[in-house]
Write a protein that holds these residues in place. Structure first.
Motif, PDB file in Angstrom:
ATOM      1  N   THR A  19       9.833   2.419  -3.601  1.00  0.00           N
ATOM      2  CA  THR A  19      10.208   2.321  -2.196  1.00  0.00           C
ATOM      3  C   THR A  19      11.207   1.101  -1.968  1.00  0.00           C
ATOM      4  O   THR A  19      11.465   1.246  -0.815  1.00  0.00           O
ATOM      5  N   HIS A  20      11.577   0.377  -3.003  1.00  0.00           N
ATOM      6  CA  HIS A  20      12.249  -0.723  -2.521  1.00  0.00           C
ATOM      7  C   HIS A  20      11.584  -1.536  -1.314  1.00  0.00           C
ATOM      8  O   HIS A  20      12.451  -2.140  -0.821  1.00  0.00           O
ATOM      9  N   VAL A  69       1.145  -1.187   0.255  1.00  0.00           N
ATOM     10  CA  VAL A  69      -0.004  -0.014  -0.027  1.00  0.00           C
ATOM     11  C   VAL A  69       0.731   1.203   0.075  1.00  0.00           C
ATOM     12  O   VAL A  69       1.816   1.478   0.944  1.00  0.00           O
ATOM     13  N   PRO A  70       0.791   2.046  -0.927  1.00  0.00           N
ATOM     14  CA  PRO A  70       1.565   3.412  -1.124  1.00  0.00           C
ATOM     15  C   PRO A  70       1.343   4.015   0.378  1.00  0.00           C
ATOM     16  O   PRO A  70       0.050   4.320   0.786  1.00  0.00           O
ATOM     17  N   THR A  71       2.289   4.586   0.612  1.00  0.00           N
ATOM     18  CA  THR A  71       2.500   5.288   2.112  1.00  0.00           C
ATOM     19  C   THR A  71       1.891   6.915   1.998  1.00  0.00           C
ATOM     20  O   THR A  71       1.296   7.160   2.563  1.00  0.00           O
ATOM     21  N   TRP A  72       1.503   7.178   0.309  1.00  0.00           N
ATOM     22  CA  TRP A  72       1.024   8.644   0.168  1.00  0.00           C
ATOM     23  C   TRP A  72      -0.270   8.298   0.023  1.00  0.00           C
ATOM     24  O   TRP A  72      -1.072   9.247   0.135  1.00  0.00           O
ATOM     25  N   LEU A  73      -0.997   7.181   0.303  1.00  0.00           N
ATOM     26  CA  LEU A  73      -2.527   7.158   0.497  1.00  0.00           C
ATOM     27  C   LEU A  73      -2.905   7.661   1.641  1.00  0.00           C
ATOM     28  O   LEU A  73      -2.519   7.428   2.724  1.00  0.00           O
ATOM     29  N   PHE A 128      -2.399  -0.711  -9.779  1.00  0.00           N
ATOM     30  CA  PHE A 128      -0.952  -0.464 -10.442  1.00  0.00           C
ATOM     31  C   PHE A 128      -0.249   0.198  -9.475  1.00  0.00           C
ATOM     32  O   PHE A 128       0.889  -0.022  -9.602  1.00  0.00           O
ATOM     33  N   PRO A 129      -0.610   1.463  -9.220  1.00  0.00           N
ATOM     34  CA  PRO A 129       0.128   2.646  -8.338  1.00  0.00           C
ATOM     35  C   PRO A 129       0.812   1.752  -7.114  1.00  0.00           C
ATOM     36  O   PRO A 129       1.979   1.967  -6.742  1.00  0.00           O
ATOM     37  N   GLY A 130       0.156   0.729  -6.605  1.00  0.00           N
ATOM     38  CA  GLY A 130       0.631   0.240  -5.663  1.00  0.00           C
ATOM     39  C   GLY A 130       1.819  -0.778  -5.939  1.00  0.00           C
ATOM     40  O   GLY A 130       2.775  -0.731  -5.170  1.00  0.00           O
TER      41      GLY A 130
END
Length: 139
Positions: free
Chosen positions: A89-90, A32-36, A80-82
Motif C-alpha cells: 500500500t506504499h 495495520v492492513p486495511t483488509w482486517l 508479517f502481513p502487516g
C-alpha cells in the motif's frame, strides 16, 4: 550467549509493546492492513499487550523458554502481513518512506523468527526430539 540474546529479544519486545500503547501508536496504526475486519486501534493495542507479555516471558520464564520461543516465532509470522501490507500500500511509517526501505524491512522478519527459535533453544530442542529413536514397547 543464547541467554543474553533471549533477554535482549525480550527487552526489544517489551519496548516495542510499550511504544504500541504510547509514543508510536499512530505509526503502528499505519501498518495495520486495511483488509482486517477489526478496528486498527484495537489491533495496535492488542498486539502491544501481546508484545509486552511475550517480552516479559522471554526475560523471566527461562524454565519455559522453549515453549515461549515457539510462541514468539509464531507471533512474528502472524504480524508479517502487516509489513507486507505496508509495502503493497506504499504506506510511510517509522521512516520507511520508500518501497526499497519497506522491502528491506521484510528481510528482517525471518531473522526475528530465527532469533526467537535460536535464543530460546526451541530449534535445538525440536531437532533433538527428531533424532531420538521412537520407543516401542514389545509387550
Amino acid at each position: 550467549m543464547r541467554t543474553a540474546f533471549r533477554i535482549a529479544l525480550g527487552l526489544f519486545l517489551l519496548l516495542a509493546g510499550v511504544s504500541h500503547l504510547t509514543v508510536n501508536r499512530v505509526a503502528f496504526l499505519a501498518q495495520v492492513p486495511t483488509w482486517l475486519p477489526i478496528d486498527g486501534d484495537v489491533v495496535v493495542v492488542a498486539s502491544g499487550m501481546v508484545e509486552i507479555a511475550l517480552g516479559l516471558s522471554l526475560v523471566v520464564l527461562g524454565r519455559y523458554r522453549v515453549q515461549v520461543g515457539w510462541i514468539v516465532a509464531a507471533f512474528f509470522v502472524a504480524i508479517f502481513p502487516g509489513n507486507i501490507s505496508q509495502l503493497v500500500t506504499h504506506t510511510d511509517s517509522f521512516g520507511l518512506n520508500t518501497d526499497l526501505a519497506r522491502s528491506i524491512r521484510l528481510l528482517f522478519q525471518p531473522l526475528l523468527v530465527i532469533w526467537a527459535l535460536w535464543s530460546t533453544g526451541a530449534w535445538q530442542s525440536w531437532r533433538a526430539r527428531r533424532r531420538r529413536p521412537a520407543h516401542h514397547d514389545s509387550q
